[in-house]
Structures are given as C-alpha cells and as structure tokens.
Enzyme design. Structure first.
Site, PDB file in Angstrom:
ATOM      1  N   GLY A 105      -6.039  -2.407 -10.319  1.00 49.98           N
ATOM      2  CA  GLY A 105      -7.234  -2.964 -10.935  1.00 49.98           C
ATOM      3  C   GLY A 105      -8.449  -2.571 -10.130  1.00 49.98           C
ATOM      4  O   GLY A 105      -8.333  -2.006  -9.033  1.00 49.98           O
ATOM      5  N   PRO A 106      -9.661  -2.879 -10.634  1.00 46.78           N
ATOM      6  CA  PRO A 106     -10.880  -2.550  -9.892  1.00 46.78           C
ATOM      7  C   PRO A 106     -11.076  -3.489  -8.711  1.00 46.78           C
ATOM      8  O   PRO A 106     -10.301  -4.433  -8.507  1.00 46.78           O
ATOM      9  CB  PRO A 106     -11.984  -2.736 -10.944  1.00 46.78           C
ATOM     10  CG  PRO A 106     -11.431  -3.800 -11.843  1.00 46.78           C
ATOM     11  CD  PRO A 106      -9.953  -3.535 -11.922  1.00 46.78           C
ATOM     12  N   ASP A 155      -0.104  -2.940   0.349  1.00 45.59           N
ATOM     13  CA  ASP A 155      -1.461  -3.190  -0.123  1.00 45.59           C
ATOM     14  C   ASP A 155      -2.333  -1.962   0.125  1.00 45.59           C
ATOM     15  O   ASP A 155      -2.034  -1.142   0.995  1.00 45.59           O
ATOM     16  CB  ASP A 155      -2.052  -4.406   0.599  1.00 45.59           C
ATOM     17  CG  ASP A 155      -3.288  -4.945  -0.103  1.00 45.59           C
ATOM     18  OD1 ASP A 155      -3.350  -4.878  -1.350  1.00 45.59           O
ATOM     19  OD2 ASP A 155      -4.200  -5.435   0.592  1.00 45.59           O
ATOM     20  N   GLU A 156      -3.420  -1.843  -0.634  1.00 46.79           N
ATOM     21  CA  GLU A 156      -4.336  -0.694  -0.556  1.00 46.79           C
ATOM     22  C   GLU A 156      -3.576   0.612  -0.739  1.00 46.79           C
ATOM     23  O   GLU A 156      -3.855   1.631  -0.092  1.00 46.79           O
ATOM     24  CB  GLU A 156      -5.092  -0.692   0.780  1.00 46.79           C
ATOM     25  CG  GLU A 156      -5.848  -1.977   1.104  1.00 46.79           C
ATOM     26  CD  GLU A 156      -7.062  -2.213   0.190  1.00 46.79           C
ATOM     27  OE1 GLU A 156      -7.300  -1.398  -0.714  1.00 46.79           O
ATOM     28  OE2 GLU A 156      -7.748  -3.217   0.397  1.00 46.79           O
ATOM     29  N   ALA A 157      -2.603   0.601  -1.658  1.00 43.95           N
ATOM     30  CA  ALA A 157      -1.700   1.740  -1.804  1.00 43.95           C
ATOM     31  C   ALA A 157      -2.405   3.001  -2.283  1.00 43.95           C
ATOM     32  O   ALA A 157      -1.899   4.113  -2.066  1.00 43.95           O
ATOM     33  CB  ALA A 157      -0.565   1.386  -2.764  1.00 43.95           C
ATOM     34  N   GLY A 194      -8.515  -9.255  -7.285  1.00 45.02           N
ATOM     35  CA  GLY A 194      -7.509 -10.080  -6.621  1.00 45.02           C
ATOM     36  C   GLY A 194      -6.226  -9.361  -6.255  1.00 45.02           C
ATOM     37  O   GLY A 194      -5.172  -9.985  -6.131  1.00 45.02           O
ATOM     38  N   LYS A 195      -6.302  -8.042  -6.026  1.00 45.28           N
ATOM     39  CA  LYS A 195      -5.088  -7.288  -5.688  1.00 45.28           C
ATOM     40  C   LYS A 195      -4.452  -7.783  -4.396  1.00 45.28           C
ATOM     41  O   LYS A 195      -3.251  -8.019  -4.337  1.00 45.28           O
ATOM     42  CB  LYS A 195      -5.415  -5.790  -5.573  1.00 45.28           C
ATOM     43  CG  LYS A 195      -5.894  -5.156  -6.862  1.00 45.28           C
ATOM     44  CD  LYS A 195      -6.170  -3.681  -6.695  1.00 45.28           C
ATOM     45  CE  LYS A 195      -7.327  -3.396  -5.740  1.00 45.28           C
ATOM     46  NZ  LYS A 195      -8.612  -3.970  -6.188  1.00 45.28           N
ATOM     47  N   SER A 196      -5.258  -7.918  -3.341  1.00 50.21           N
ATOM     48  CA  SER A 196      -4.707  -8.357  -2.053  1.00 50.21           C
ATOM     49  C   SER A 196      -4.240  -9.803  -2.118  1.00 50.21           C
ATOM     50  O   SER A 196      -3.236 -10.177  -1.497  1.00 50.21           O
ATOM     51  CB  SER A 196      -5.757  -8.184  -0.951  1.00 50.21           C
ATOM     52  OG  SER A 196      -6.069  -6.814  -0.766  1.00 50.21           O
TER      53      SER A 196
END
Length: 243
Positions: free
Chosen positions: A47-48, A124-126, A52-54
């Site tokens: 997602g941008p 994370d931050e893949a 809330g990815k992390s």
C-alpha cells in the site's frame, strides 16, 4: 529461483523419524509448531505511505507469537534508521537489519543451529530489499517450510514498481492491498507516493532517498491521487505546483 547445494529433499524439520530423507513422510509430517509441513506461504501486503503497513506487520507478529509460533522480524531503511520496525502511531519492535550481504536462509539456518525456532519471517519495508532477498523468501517457504509475510510499498516516487515489489508480485502465493484508506489533499483516494524537493514534485533522482512526511523537511513524501501526482499538484498553500 535460486539454488542452494546444501539443501536436501526437505528442510521442514518434521517430527516423523526419517522423514527428512523421505519426501512422502515429509509431506505427511507436522512441524514443531503443529502445522502441516509444506503448508507455508509467501504473502505480500502492500500500500502507499501511511496506510499502516508496519503497524500490520507488528500486529501479524503479535498474533502469531500469541499462538505459540516463533518468528524473526526484519527490516530495511526503517524511518528510525535503526534495526527496528517503527510505526507512526508509536509502536516499535527490534528487528534484524537487512543488508545486501545478508542471506535470509542463512539467518534462519543460524537461528536453528543456535536452538532457536523460526516458524515465520516478518519482512517489513520489503520494497527496499534486493531482488535476491525475494528469491530467498521463496526458498524459505518452499524448502524450509517457513512462512514469510512481506510488507512494503509497490511503487516509488515516479510511480514505477520497486524491483523487489515487482518480484513479490510475481512470486507471492497471495498479494493483498492493505485496506486502510489514505487520502490525497483533494479527498480522493491516495494511490501514489510523491517525493517533494524544493516545494515541487520530483520526477528524477535516486529511487531510494530517505525523507520525512513533515512539511518542513528538505526532502519529504506526500501521498497523492493519480490526477494530482501526474499534475505535480501538492494542493492549496503549497509553494509550487507542476514540475
């Protein structure tokens, strides 16, 4: 797919005696966390910025750990610039910093050699990982029966796919867009991550540049809808629009 000469028929560590050398027994076996061997998957959540990815990565880690599973958390170029996953709502968790030299398979094998169970990886931050790391994620799933959950951006400031994100789209067992809605300044859904330098939307430069979301930062990032990303329009009150 990458190869590893040291990889035997099965590395899932099943509980059945001799199953490590017996593909049929390995298929029927269960790992030490109780799940069927060879049930692992590579999943990519994207997602941008600000969606809330992390936060979801840390929630995923919490949920699995609560059920007795054990995992490792990895990251690259976290906003804290340290070996941890941090979120804009204040959550944080220590993590392994992924470098170009790090082999994720070796990371897991070394943990096993030290007597530490690894049932899954949270990456994370893949999107900032190397393509080789994505290949290693697939190897962990297919040959080691380790679940891998990757979280990251899909596109860079030019709306072009990150190489690692592209490979994740190609290899992942499932791909899901995180459903937390991020809005452009105009109220439309924010889709793209704009890099803002000197008050303008940047169109050229290195693919990865560390920035912030604060308006006062020299280099910052802002989520825009497609219309305003293409137009370079940062909204009312911005220093300039266009390129």
């Amino acid at each position: 797919m990458t190869t590893d000469d040291a990889v035997p028929t099965c590395l899932a560590r099943p509980t059945l005696p001799g199953a490590a050398d017996n593909p049929a027994g390995c298929v029927a076996a269960r790992g030490v966390d109780g799940r069927p061997a060879h049930a692992a998957a590579l999943r990519f959540f994207w997602g941008p910025m600000d969606c809330g990815k992390s936060t979801m990565a840390l929630q995923m880690n919490y949920n699995h750990a609560r059920q007795g599973r054990r995992g490792l958390v990895t990251t690259r170029i976290d906003r804290s610039l340290g070996p941890q996953v941090t979120t804009r709502i204040g959550l944080a968790h220590e993590a392994v910093e992924v470098t170009d030299e790090l082999d994720l398979r070796t990371l897991v094998r070394d943990a096993w050699a030290d007597g530490v169970r690894v049932d899954y990886l949270i990456c994370d931050e893949a999107s900032f990982y190397a393509v080789e790391h994505v290949e290693q994620m697939a190897d962990l799933v297919d040959s080691y029966d380790v679940d891998v959950y990757a979280f990251g951006l899909a596109t860079d400031f030019r709306s072009s796919l990150f190489p690692a994100a592209r490979r994740l789209f190609e290899l992942a067992d499932s791909v899901a867009r995180i459903q937390v809605e991020v809005l452009c300044w105009c109220g439309r859904e924010g889709l793209l991550n704009a890099r803002v330098a000197d008050g303008r939307v940047a169109r050229e430069g290195a693919q990865v540049v560390i920035g912030d979301t604060a308006d006062t930062a020299d280099v910052r990032y802002q989520v825009l809808c497609r219309r305003h990303h293409r137009a370079g329009d940062l909204g009312p009150g911005s220093a300039a629009t266009g390129t």
